[in-house]
Design an enzyme around this catalytic site. Structure first.
Site, mmCIF file in Angstrom:
data_model
loop_
_atom_site.group_PDB
_atom_site.id
_atom_site.type_symbol
_atom_site.label_atom_id
_atom_site.label_comp_id
_atom_site.label_asym_id
_atom_site.label_seq_id
_atom_site.Cartn_x
_atom_site.Cartn_y
_atom_site.Cartn_z
ATOM 1 N N THR B 159 2.321 -1.482 10.027
ATOM 2 C CA THR B 159 3.014 -0.176 10.063
ATOM 3 C C THR B 159 1.940 0.910 10.007
ATOM 4 O OG1 THR B 159 3.397 -0.264 7.672
ATOM 5 C CG2 THR B 159 5.185 -0.992 9.102
ATOM 6 N N THR B 196 3.760 -9.155 -2.834
ATOM 7 C CA THR B 196 2.917 -8.184 -2.135
ATOM 8 C C THR B 196 3.729 -7.451 -1.093
ATOM 9 O OG1 THR B 196 1.034 -7.888 -0.710
ATOM 10 C CG2 THR B 196 2.309 -9.887 -0.409
ATOM 11 N N ASN B 406 1.311 10.536 4.305
ATOM 12 C CA ASN B 406 2.602 10.461 3.639
ATOM 13 C C ASN B 406 3.399 11.749 3.641
ATOM 14 O OD1 ASN B 406 2.837 7.672 2.781
ATOM 15 N ND2 ASN B 406 0.880 8.108 1.807
#
EC number: 2.3.1.35
Lengths: 411, 411
Positions: B159, B196, B406
Site C-alpha cells: 500500500t 503484524t 498521512n
C-alpha cells in the site's frame, strides 16, 4: 537556542488581568539560555499564604519536583521561583545542590524558612543548571516585584510556547468578592499525568490547605489530565495553587461547603481554560481537537479510549490534512485495549454520526463534515454502546511544525 | 489515491528468491483502488498444506481477520488471497458478505472446501469492498500461477510501502534440505500486537499444525511484536505460515525437537528480517532505530520501557534531527509507568554511555555520538539497574515524510 517560532494560529489574547491581594510578581533576564528575553519569574506571597500542588508521575522527575514535594509538607508559601531554558532534570547531585542553593538564597532575601520557597525549572533536560545566574538575578527580581506584573510573569516562563497563557475568574464566597487568577506554560512534551507542564493559580481566598489541595487534585483530572499534545509526559509537570488568605469571608473547613459553590466552579473553569491554552499552543498545532467518549464500561475506560484516539499519530495527521478519516478513529478505539465492540460502536465528527453499529450510516452525506474539518475546532464523538462511562479529552493536530520544532530544539 | 512515494532511503533489495515446493503465486490488477498496478495476490498451495496464524489484537478487526480465525480451525489450506487498496474493515454485514463471496468463488475455482481459503485485505478503512472486481479477476489470477512469482506477489500487496519485502533461509531437517521463504507489507499503522501488518511465510517442511503454530507464535514476540512505526495497531494485522509437507524428512511431533534446531533459528531469522524491512519502510523513515533495554525487573517490563522510548514522538523527531537528545530518552523511560529509578538509570547512544546514575557521565565526549547520529542505524541503550529483564525493540524516526503521507493518504 530554540528556533524562532511563529505564533500559533490558535493563540488567544491574554484576558484582562487584575491583581490578587497578597501576590506580587516580577520577571527578569537571568541569561540562563535565551538571549534578549526574560527567563526568571518570581512570585512573592504575603506571610500566611498556603500552597497546594500536584506533580508529574514521571518516574524520572527533575530536582525541583523533588524539592516542591518536600516543601509542600509545610503548606505555607512565601515565594515561587521559576526559570525557563533549563529543566534541571537528570542532573544528579549537582541538580539537587542548585535547588538547595537557590532556595537558600531566596529565603535569605525574604527572611523566611527555605521550605516556604517553591521552585520550578523548565527547558532542556540533562544539562547542569548553575545556580549563580539565578542567585545573581535575585536582587533585581525582588526589586521588580509588583502586583501588576502578571503578563511579565506569564511570558518569563515560556519555552517553545508561542503566546503567554492566563485565566481569571471573579466570584464570591458567602458574598465576599474573591479572585482566582492563574498562568501556565506548555507546548510540547505534554501528556500530563496527575499534573501539568507548569501552571500556577493564585487566589486571595481564605482556605485551609487541605481544602485547596482537595479541590486542586479533583479538578486537575478533568483539565490538565485531560489534555495531550504528543503523549510524552514531562519530567517537570507541576500544577500549584496559592491562597493568600486575604479575603474576609466566613471560615471554610470543607472542600464541599455550599459557600464554596462559586469558587469550585471558577477554579475548575480556570484550570480548564489554562489547560486548553496549552493545547492551543501545542507544538505545530493548527487545530484544537475535542474527543468525547460515551457508552464506555466506566469513566476510566472512556478516558483511556479518548486518550488512545487523541494520541494516535494517524488520527492527528488526518485532521491536519482536514480529512475526516473516521476509520483511523475506529482503529484507535480498537487498539486501546479497553472494552469495545465493533458492532455497537458509533463514530461522529462535527455533530454528524458517520458510522453506527459496525459500518457507515446509510446515505452518509460528507458535506457538513467536510466543512467542519476546515475549521479550527474539531469535535470527534465516540459512543461505545456498552455502558454509561464517559470522558472528554483535548488535543491538537500533528503537523510539519511539530517535526520542525523538535528536530532542532536543542541545537 | 496514494501520493506517489519516493523509495525509502532505508530500502533493501530483494534477496535472491527461490521456489518453495508446493507453492504457486500470481499477481493481477483487479482495479480495486489503484490504477496501473497489481493489487490482488493469489498463493495456491498443494493439497495437504497446513497453516498457522497470529492476528491483530485490535478489538475492531476487519472482516477478513474474523474469516481467517474461523478458517484456521481447519488447519489445511489450499489458497491465500490478498487484496491491497481497501482493508474491508468496519464495513458491517456488507464486509462479511464480501469475504464469504470471495472465498466461495475461489473455492469453486480450486475445487476445495471454502474453509481452506484464507483471505486478507489491506488499505483504506470503512469503505465497502465490492466482491465483483476480485471475483472477476480470479480466472486471470489462477491462470497466472507460477512457482516463480514471488516478487510479483510481494509487490501486489503493497500500500504505502515503497519497496517489496521478502526473506529466505535454506536449512535442513535431519539432513533433508528445507526452505523457508516469506513476504511482508507494512509501512504505517504499524505497532503490531501479537501479529503484524501482513506477512506470509511458506515452507516445504513437513510439520504438524501445532508445531508450526507454536513456533510462529513464539517467534512473533521478538520480531513483529518488537517493532513499531507509529504506535498505531492496525485492524488488519496478520502473520501466517504455510507448510506444504513436501520435504521428505523424519516425522516431527514436537516444536522443540532437536531435528528442528536449524528450522527454529531460520524461522526466527526470517520473521525478524521481514519485521525489520517493515520498519525500514516506515512511513517517512530516514533512520532505523534499535532500542535495547537491560536491567529491568522483568522481560515484559523491559519490553514496555523499550516501546515507550520507541513510540515517543520527541525521541523520534530528535533522531530525525540527528540530535542525541538523551534527556528525551530519560523522559520516555520515566513516563512508561514501569519500575525505574532515576538514580540507577544509564543511557547510551551508539555504544557510548552518556548518562549514568542520575546524571551525565564526567567528561562526556559527544564526538563519537554525533558521528553515530549521522548514520542510518541508530542504537539506543537503556540500563535500568534494577534486575535482569531485557528486551529489544526496533522503530524508525518521525519526519516530515510521515506527515505528508498521512495528511493526504485518503484523498
Amino acid at each position: 537556542m530554540a528556533t524562532p517560532l511563529t505564533v500559533s494560529p490558535l493563540a488567544r489574547p491574554l484576558p484582562d488581568l487584575a491583581t490578587v491581594e497578597g501576590v506580587r510578581l516580577s520577571a527578569v533576564a537571568a541569561g540562563i539560555r535565551y538571549a534578549g528575553r526574560t527567563d526568571l519569574m518570581l512570585a512573592e506571597f504575603v506571610p500566611g499564604t498556603i500552597a497546594a500542588g500536584v506533580y508529574t508521575k514521571n518516574l524520572c522527575p527533575g530536582a525541583p519536583i523533588d524539592w516542591c514535594r518536600q516543601a509542600l509538607k509545610t503548606p505555607t508559601a512565601r515565594a515561587l521561583l521559576v526559570n525557563a531554558g533549563n529543566a534541571n532534570v537528570f542532573t544528579g547531585r549537582a541538580g539537587r545542590q542548585t535547588v538547595e542553593d537557590c532556595a537558600e538564597a531566596l529565603a535569605a532575601h525574604l527572611s523566611c524558612p527555605k521550605d516556604e520557597i517553591f521552585l520550578a525549572s523548565t527547558g532542556v533536560i540533562g544539562e547542569v543548571l548553575p545556580p549563580e545566574r539565578i542567585i545573581n538575578a535575585l536582587p533585581a527580581a525582588q526589586q521588580g516585584l509588583s502586583a501588576d506584573h502578571w503578563e511579565q510573569a506569564a511570558r518569563a516562563i515560556m519555552t517553545t510556547d508561542t503566546f503567554p497563557k492566563a485565566a481569571r475568574r471573579d466570584i464570591t464566597i458567602d458574598g465576599t468578592p474573591v479572585r482566582i487568577q492563574g498562568i501556565a506554560k506548555g507546548s510540547g512534551m505534554v501528556a500530563p499525568d496527575m499534573a501539568t507542564m507548569l501552571a500556577y493559580v493564585m487566589t486571595d481566598a481564605s482556605l485551609p490547605q487541605d481544602v485547596l489541595q482537595t479541590l486542586l487534585s479533583r479538578f486537575s483530572q478533568k483539565s490538565f489530565n485531560a489534555i495531550t499534545v504528543d503523549s510524552d509526559t514531562s519530567t517537570s509537570d507541576m500544577l500549584m495553587a496559592f491562597a493568600t488568605q486575604q479575603a474576609q469571608h466566613s471560615k471554610i473547613t470543607d472542600a464541599d461547603a455550599p459557600a464554596l459553590s462559586e469558587f469550585r466552579t471558577a477554579l475548575q473553569e480556570v484550570l480548564q481554560e489554562l489547560a486548553l491554552l496549552v493545547v492551543r499552543d501545542g507544538e505545530g498545532a493548527t487545530k484544537q481537537i475535542r474527543i468525547d467518549v460515551t457508552g464506555a464500561t466506566s469513566d476510566i475506560s472512556a478516558h483511556k479510549v479518548a486518550l488512545s484516539v487523541a494520541n494516535s499519530p494517524l488520527v492527528k495527521t488526518a485532521i491536519a490534512g482536514e480529512d475526516a478519516n473516521w476509520g483511523r478513529v475506529v482503529m484507535a478505539v480498537g487498539k486501546s485495549g479497553e472494552p469495545a465492540d465493533r458492532d455497537t460502536l458509533a463514530v461522529g465528527v462535527g455533530g454528524v454520526w458517520i458510522a453506527k453499529e459496525g459500518s457507515v450510516v446509510p446515505n452518509y452525506d460528507e458535506t457538513p463534515v467536510v466543512a467542519h474539518m476546515k475549521g479550527q475546532e474539531i469535535d470527534i464523538t465516540v459512543d461505545l454502546g456498552l455502558g454509561s462511562g464517559s470522558a472528554t479529552v483535548w488535543t491538537c493536530d500533528l503537523t510539519h511544525g511539530y517535526i520542525d520544532i523538535n528536530g532542532s530544539y536543542r541545537s
